[in-house]
Design an enzyme around this catalytic site. Sequence first.
Site, PDB file in Angstrom:
ATOM      1  N   ASP A  31       2.804  58.595  71.247  1.00 14.95           N
ATOM      2  CA  ASP A  31       3.561  59.612  71.973  1.00 14.95           C
ATOM      3  C   ASP A  31       4.967  59.823  71.443  1.00 14.95           C
ATOM      4  O   ASP A  31       5.474  60.942  71.425  1.00 14.95           O
ATOM      5  CB  ASP A  31       3.631  59.258  73.460  1.00 14.95           C
ATOM      6  CG  ASP A  31       4.539  58.061  73.729  1.00 14.95           C
ATOM      7  OD1 ASP A  31       4.284  56.984  73.147  1.00 14.95           O
ATOM      8  OD2 ASP A  31       5.497  58.201  74.504  1.00 14.95           O
TER       9      ASP A  31
ATOM     10  N   ASP B 138       7.100  54.522  70.046  1.00  9.31           N
ATOM     11  CA  ASP B 138       6.364  53.285  70.257  1.00  9.31           C
ATOM     12  C   ASP B 138       4.957  53.427  69.691  1.00  9.31           C
ATOM     13  O   ASP B 138       4.644  54.385  68.995  1.00  9.31           O
ATOM     14  CB  ASP B 138       6.339  52.925  71.743  1.00  9.31           C
ATOM     15  CG  ASP B 138       5.875  54.091  72.612  1.00  9.31           C
ATOM     16  OD1 ASP B 138       5.021  54.873  72.148  1.00  9.31           O
ATOM     17  OD2 ASP B 138       6.362  54.222  73.755  1.00  9.31           O
TER      18      ASP B 138
ATOM     19  N   TYR C 145       5.052  57.393  82.176  1.00  8.58           N
ATOM     20  CA  TYR C 145       4.653  58.776  82.412  1.00  8.58           C
ATOM     21  C   TYR C 145       4.064  58.897  83.805  1.00  8.58           C
ATOM     22  O   TYR C 145       2.879  59.166  83.982  1.00  8.58           O
ATOM     23  CB  TYR C 145       3.659  59.248  81.331  1.00  8.58           C
ATOM     24  CG  TYR C 145       4.296  59.358  79.964  1.00  8.58           C
ATOM     25  CD1 TYR C 145       5.098  60.447  79.642  1.00  8.58           C
ATOM     26  CD2 TYR C 145       4.135  58.358  79.017  1.00  8.58           C
ATOM     27  CE1 TYR C 145       5.709  60.542  78.401  1.00  8.58           C
ATOM     28  CE2 TYR C 145       4.735  58.445  77.770  1.00  8.58           C
ATOM     29  CZ  TYR C 145       5.520  59.545  77.471  1.00  8.58           C
ATOM     30  OH  TYR C 145       6.140  59.640  76.242  1.00  8.58           O
TER      31      TYR C 145
ATOM     32  N   GLU D 261      15.400  59.050  70.437  1.00 12.41           N
ATOM     33  CA  GLU D 261      13.938  58.951  70.357  1.00 12.41           C
ATOM     34  C   GLU D 261      13.329  60.344  70.385  1.00 12.41           C
ATOM     35  O   GLU D 261      13.724  61.209  71.158  1.00 12.41           O
ATOM     36  CB  GLU D 261      13.375  58.119  71.501  1.00 12.41           C
ATOM     37  CG  GLU D 261      11.877  57.854  71.355  1.00 12.41           C
ATOM     38  CD  GLU D 261      11.349  56.828  72.343  1.00 12.41           C
ATOM     39  OE1 GLU D 261      10.276  56.258  72.087  1.00 12.41           O
ATOM     40  OE2 GLU D 261      12.013  56.593  73.383  1.00 12.41           O
TER      41      GLU D 261
END
Length: 623
Positions: free
Chosen positions: A78, A81, A230, A479
Amino acid sequence: MAMNVIALLGLLALASVVRTASGAGGHDYASALKKTILYFEAQRSGVLPPNQRITWRENSGLFDGKANGVDLVGGYYDAGDNVKFGLPMAFTVTMMSWGILEYGRQMAAVGELRNAMDAVKWGTDYFIKAHPEPEVLYGEVGDGDTDHGCWQRPEDMSTSRQAFRIDPQNPGSDLAGETAAAMAAASLVFRSTYPGYANLLLQHAKELFQFADKYRGKYDASITVARNYYGSFSGYGDELLWAAAWLYEATEEGCYLEYMARNGDALGGTGWFINQFGWDVKYPGVQVLAAKFLLQGRAGAHAATLQRYRQNAEFFVCSCVGKGAVNVPRTPGGMMYHQRWNNLQFVTSASFLLTVYADYATALPGSGGGALRCPAGAARPFEILAFVRSQVNYILGDNPRGTSYMVGYGASFPRQVHHRGASIVSVRTDPSFVSCQEGYSAWYPRQAGNPNVLEGAIVGGPDEYDDFADERNNYEQTEAATYNSAPLLGVLARLAGACGTGLEEYQLHPPEEATANQTSSSRLRQPSSPIEIEQNVTRTWAMRRATYYRYSVTLTNRSRKTVRELHLGVSELRGRLWGLDKARYGYVPPKWLPALRAGKSLRFVYVQHGTPANVRVIGYKLL
């Protein structure tokens, strides 16, 4: 919406002679589009194909699903990570597909249509594996908690690769609904070139929608390890409507349109007025699609209900461009601003919805000339598109820092992106195993830039003052994520195909704000909302040369139905508030009051000096 992809692929031969469009800042949108698609290759999990262009990556996650007795190799990581989260991955694929469907010709003209389709197929191939039975869907591989305790290249992963699923006993209507939407949208992408594959995707989409609707529940109550990463804050109503809208687009079967109309109140499609669109909340996307059906004359007997969806879509557009009753805040440099952590995800997703809505309003019959009648004045399609270009240009470097927030684009871009694979030397350069702790001790704290450039990634971006710290540990800003980039495919293709025409310059002024006069009482009821809002000043006092007011706000349900999941926006609040709970989207009633029955009221109070706060309804479900 379905297009002749074979004809579009024929345009690839023209790519070498097509002049790319540039904005006033001289941006090469076609180059930015190419880089954006490259980013998805860096996020691939599984066995990489022979035509892989990001050469610092290698195969990874080759045993995913094995412990569960299923093949879950493939898909996308995603963000920075090594976890495969199903909900944001499905949203990513939906948005990439929508971009291709709307602007595939422009992608073909710059030689990127096939690459964009490959990016979609990498996701849908994985979804087919993740849906081995009609009422089973695997929604996560890997554990965020364990993964975040490690800093490893995906090729070296030594963390848990446990897979988590939803089924009738452990439902997840939001996850299944979003995956259904992704597969339905993707089926249109492949309809002309791979009809057999398109039919397979559509069959999966139909099964997943039936599963999502039959066994209702939030997926993070079943896959609890996803909740901290999420979580499903908006619930599952938006995903059920989103899936139905895409199935109607893909099949033209009236049952899906009827589902949208029949469940508009109960699932929130007609009740949510929100100016944020992303992997969690899909209501604005549903509302834009419903508006498209209406403008195309495809609403049939449901025109009145779809008109209510359209009103909410126009609330979103007006709010984003700064002409609404409530507007999206902007930074001094002009960027739409929602939150510090990964704000650019909302900039790219809003930019896509604004782009398609402006084009729908311009091209489709029934649009009344295209101009939206916003509370602060008309918003014409070319103005909306010019605003979109201003947001894209901001991302590409036209901002107070002169920094491009697309990695690899321009002279100045983030060098210390918070990304495990990019921040550690490529396994092809040095195949020595990098352990969890070695990654954190030797690679994570390095002051130098990453050894691998995460080409095309859109990082989280600057804060509300346009400030940005390019530091690897500043994950809120450095990120990147797939759902940041996915909506941008269509927007960049649209801009690349504009050839400088039809897009006037947009000056980045602050949005116009409605002025509030100090009065002892006021009463408001938003159009189509069952909630009447009454504010009264119940006490005043002077302290330190300022006059303070105690405001009592009464919310009354004026409909004949029960209001549930009420969300309120309270902007311009400068003091304390009692009687409501803070939520992801605004404020909600206290837990002891889950519903507001017909004719009943809810009261809360706040204290502040000066003008009253702006209280409005963000969303509700009407049962």
